[in-house]
Write an enzyme that holds these catalytic residues in place. Structure first.
Site, PDB file in Angstrom:
ATOM      1  N   GLY A   1       0.806  -1.213   0.000  1.00  0.00           N
ATOM      2  CA  GLY A   1       0.000   0.000   0.000  1.00  0.00           C
ATOM      3  C   GLY A   1       0.841   1.265   0.000  1.00  0.00           C
ATOM      4  O   GLY A   1       0.534   2.237  -0.704  1.00  0.00           O
TER       5      GLY A   1
ATOM      6  N   ASN B   1      -7.846   4.703   8.639  1.00  0.00           N
ATOM      7  CA  ASN B   1      -7.286   3.550   9.330  1.00  0.00           C
ATOM      8  C   ASN B   1      -7.345   3.678  10.845  1.00  0.00           C
ATOM      9  O   ASN B   1      -7.253   2.695  11.550  1.00  0.00           O
ATOM     10  CB  ASN B   1      -5.843   3.309   8.887  1.00  0.00           C
ATOM     11  CG  ASN B   1      -5.007   4.561   8.930  1.00  0.00           C
ATOM     12  OD1 ASN B   1      -5.329   5.552   8.286  1.00  0.00           O
ATOM     13  ND2 ASN B   1      -3.939   4.541   9.708  1.00  0.00           N
TER      14      ASN B   1
ATOM     15  N   GLN C   1      -7.747   0.467   3.554  1.00  0.00           N
ATOM     16  CA  GLN C   1      -8.662  -0.040   4.590  1.00  0.00           C
ATOM     17  C   GLN C   1     -10.032  -0.400   4.033  1.00  0.00           C
ATOM     18  O   GLN C   1     -10.848  -0.999   4.737  1.00  0.00           O
ATOM     19  CB  GLN C   1      -8.840   1.008   5.698  1.00  0.00           C
ATOM     20  CG  GLN C   1      -7.609   1.242   6.547  1.00  0.00           C
ATOM     21  CD  GLN C   1      -7.274   0.084   7.472  1.00  0.00           C
ATOM     22  OE1 GLN C   1      -8.126  -0.716   7.846  1.00  0.00           O
ATOM     23  NE2 GLN C   1      -6.013  -0.024   7.840  1.00  0.00           N
TER      24      GLN C   1
ATOM     25  N   SER D   1      -3.842  -3.030  -0.523  1.00  0.00           N
ATOM     26  CA  SER D   1      -2.742  -3.804   0.041  1.00  0.00           C
ATOM     27  C   SER D   1      -3.219  -5.204   0.412  1.00  0.00           C
ATOM     28  O   SER D   1      -4.347  -5.377   0.884  1.00  0.00           O
ATOM     29  CB  SER D   1      -2.205  -3.083   1.274  1.00  0.00           C
ATOM     30  OG  SER D   1      -1.219  -3.862   1.907  1.00  0.00           O
ATOM     31  N   GLY D   2      -2.360  -6.196   0.238  1.00  0.00           N
ATOM     32  CA  GLY D   2      -2.739  -7.583   0.501  1.00  0.00           C
ATOM     33  C   GLY D   2      -2.967  -7.901   1.972  1.00  0.00           C
ATOM     34  O   GLY D   2      -3.919  -8.591   2.329  1.00  0.00           O
ATOM     35  N   HIS D   3      -2.115  -7.366   2.839  1.00  0.00           N
ATOM     36  CA  HIS D   3      -2.143  -7.844   4.227  1.00  0.00           C
ATOM     37  C   HIS D   3      -3.250  -7.239   5.072  1.00  0.00           C
ATOM     38  O   HIS D   3      -3.419  -7.608   6.234  1.00  0.00           O
ATOM     39  CB  HIS D   3      -0.775  -7.666   4.893  1.00  0.00           C
ATOM     40  CG  HIS D   3      -0.419  -6.270   5.283  1.00  0.00           C
ATOM     41  ND1 HIS D   3      -0.498  -5.820   6.572  1.00  0.00           N
ATOM     42  CD2 HIS D   3       0.020  -5.221   4.549  1.00  0.00           C
ATOM     43  CE1 HIS D   3      -0.106  -4.552   6.625  1.00  0.00           C
ATOM     44  NE2 HIS D   3       0.219  -4.167   5.413  1.00  0.00           N
TER      45      HIS D   3
ATOM     46  N   THR E   1      10.753  -8.313 -11.007  1.00  0.00           N
ATOM     47  CA  THR E   1      10.169  -9.645 -11.214  1.00  0.00           C
ATOM     48  C   THR E   1       8.910  -9.788 -10.373  1.00  0.00           C
ATOM     49  O   THR E   1       8.896  -9.411  -9.201  1.00  0.00           O
ATOM     50  CB  THR E   1      11.201 -10.730 -10.817  1.00  0.00           C
ATOM     51  OG1 THR E   1      12.364 -10.521 -11.608  1.00  0.00           O
ATOM     52  CG2 THR E   1      10.659 -12.125 -11.039  1.00  0.00           C
TER      53      THR E   1
ATOM     54  N   CYS F   1       2.009   3.296  13.103  1.00  0.00           N
ATOM     55  CA  CYS F   1       3.153   4.145  12.789  1.00  0.00           C
ATOM     56  C   CYS F   1       3.372   5.203  13.854  1.00  0.00           C
ATOM     57  O   CYS F   1       4.455   5.753  13.969  1.00  0.00           O
ATOM     58  CB  CYS F   1       2.944   4.820  11.439  1.00  0.00           C
ATOM     59  SG  CYS F   1       2.136   3.744  10.277  1.00  0.00           S
TER      60      CYS F   1
HETATM   61  C1  PLP Z   1      -1.756  -0.064   6.092  1.00  0.00           C
HETATM   62  C2  PLP Z   1      -2.070   1.151   5.313  1.00  0.00           C
HETATM   63  C3  PLP Z   1      -1.201   1.636   4.327  1.00  0.00           C
HETATM   64  C4  PLP Z   1       0.132   0.991   4.058  1.00  0.00           C
HETATM   65  O1  PLP Z   1       0.011  -0.252   3.426  1.00  0.00           O
HETATM   66  P1  PLP Z   1       1.264  -1.251   3.479  1.00  0.00           P
HETATM   67  O2  PLP Z   1       0.851  -2.380   2.574  1.00  0.00           O
HETATM   68  O3  PLP Z   1       1.411  -1.676   4.891  1.00  0.00           O
HETATM   69  O4  PLP Z   1       2.440  -0.509   2.950  1.00  0.00           O
HETATM   70  C5  PLP Z   1      -1.565   2.757   3.617  1.00  0.00           C
HETATM   71  N1  PLP Z   1      -2.742   3.376   3.851  1.00  0.00           N
HETATM   72  C6  PLP Z   1      -3.609   2.937   4.776  1.00  0.00           C
HETATM   73  C7  PLP Z   1      -4.900   3.655   4.966  1.00  0.00           C
HETATM   74  C8  PLP Z   1      -3.310   1.811   5.552  1.00  0.00           C
HETATM   75  O5  PLP Z   1      -4.161   1.404   6.468  1.00  0.00           O
END
Ligand code: PLP
Length: 395
Positions: free
Chosen positions: A72, A152, A180, A200-202, A238, A326
């Protein structure tokens, strides 16, 4: 520790077992480089294409508008920096908000050092972007509006459709940090006039270190990772095939179960909010009451220092956060809570609890019971609280 209750799903999520199963063969069996010519790499190439399609359809995009990134934060950096670079001849003004994730805010601040001008539009007391202020900020040299889809920390969902309409009306590009929101709530890039979107995947039950950027056809930004010709020359490197496959599978599951999970999590969240606000004195809910992420609750407790609360919760087996992964580790209060108008001393006592479909009613009740005891204990040690109670005659 006998019991572990994970209530920090906005920071990261557990990977679905099904996602892990889908990823594994791409480490050991189909390990070919999807850019290779030989047929052995075909399996990897097909899997990447399938993931791209799943992710595109989740937001109403076409698959050749989806670009895989390293997460992300990278997508956010890309959207801002590459738009700034590509459109600098049209203008050097960017609009964003005061409550963005640091991946946007710190990138915007960096751009300011490079000679761009950034307007940080304010939000109301619930964290909703002020649309009139946003529209008034648009100038002839404005090239980009970047507003997050959902916050977030406090979970407030932004009026994306209205923002997209304003951007379109003024011919300004619209990017949204949807990390989010993606696969959590419905998003359609055409309905909402979104030109670029980060995910973002996680945050959706997929792996860490994989992300997505949607770029509408016709937007002329280029890569800022230079190298090979991957991702239609727009993002070198890659392909992270297992990561891409994992994010695709996680998207498929999250979208499939979205309605059911949201209904379930909303019920639990509302129970949590109700219990905290009625049973813990001098507590408040942060963020919009209705238009908020189904899994997010964010509170402030007066006379409480957030860090001590988190440590005591941890000792009871509860994983919680003060708002942003953060910000913890620093003693600064959250920029989001300050932006919704909370004074420093109240913003310091914040607690974010973010649920998942695996959270149970027992987890929530245990958490509230534990939290009540912790807050009583901490307030019992606080001279400020004692003073306050004496002056106000108890309640
Ligand atoms: C977690 C988050 C990100 C960062 O994503 P990462 O994959 O951890 O780099 C950016 N924006 C928001 C709103 C998030 O919650």
């Amino acid at each position: 520790m006998s019991k572990m209750i994970y209530l920090d799903n906005a920071a990261t999520t557990q990977v679905y077992p099904e996602v892990v199963d889908t990823m594994l063969p791409y480490f050991t069996e189909h390990y070919g480089n999807p850019s290779a010519i030989y047929s052995f790499a075909g399996e990897a190439e097909k899997a990447v294409a399938k993931a791209r399609e799943t992710i595109a359809s989740a937001i109403g995009a076409k698959s050749d508008e989806i670009y895989f990134t390293g997460g992300g934060s990278e997508s956010d950096n890309w959207a801002l920096k590459a738009t700034a670079e590509a459109y600098a001849s049209k203008g050097k003004h960017i609009i964003t908000t005061a409550i963005e994730h640091h991946a946007i805010l710190h990138t915007a601040q960096w751009l300011e050092k490079q000679g761009f001008e950034v307007t940080y539009v304010g939000v109301d007391e619930n964290g909703t972007v002020k649309l009139d202020e946003l529209e008034a900020a648009i100038r002839p040299d404005t090239i980009l509006i970047s507003v997050m889809a959902a916050n977030n920390e406090i979970g407030t969902i932004q009026p994306l459709k209205e923002i997209g309409a304003i951007a379109r009306k003024h011919g300004v590009l619209f990017h949204t940090d949807a990390v989010q929101a993606f696969a959590h709530i419905p998003i359609n890039v055409d309905d909402m006039n979104i030109d670029m979107l980060s995910a973002s995947g996680h945050k959706i039950g997929g792996p860490k270190g994989i992300g997505v950027m949607y770029i509408r056809k016709g937007v002329k930004i280029l890569s800022f990772i230079h190298g090979g010709a991957q991702e239609r020359h727009r993002r070198a490197g890659t392909h992270n095939v297992p990561g891409i496959v994992g994010m695709g599978k996680a998207t498929e599951i999250a979208v499939r179960d979205m309605e059911k999970n949201n209904e379930y999590e909303t019920t639990l969240r509302d129970h949590l909010i109700e219990r905290v606000l009625t049973e813990i004195p001098y507590s408040r809910l942060n963020g919009e009451r209705e238009k908020r992420l189904p899994n997010n609750a964010n509170f402030c407790f007066r006379f409480i220092e957030g860090e001590s609360m988190l440590i005591l919760l941890d000792q009871a087996g509860i994983c919680a956060s003060s708002g942003s992964a953060c910000t913890s580790g620093s003693l600064d209060p959250s920029h989001v809570l300050l932006a919704i108008g909370l004074p420093h001393e109240i913003a310091h006592g914040s607690l974010r609890l973010t649920l998942s479909e695996k959270t149970t009613l027992e987890d929530i009740d245990y958490t509230v019971d534990t939290l009540k005891a912790i807050i009583e204990r901490l307030r019992g040690m606080s001279p400020l609280y004692e003073d306050f109670v004496r002056k106000n005659g108890g309640k």
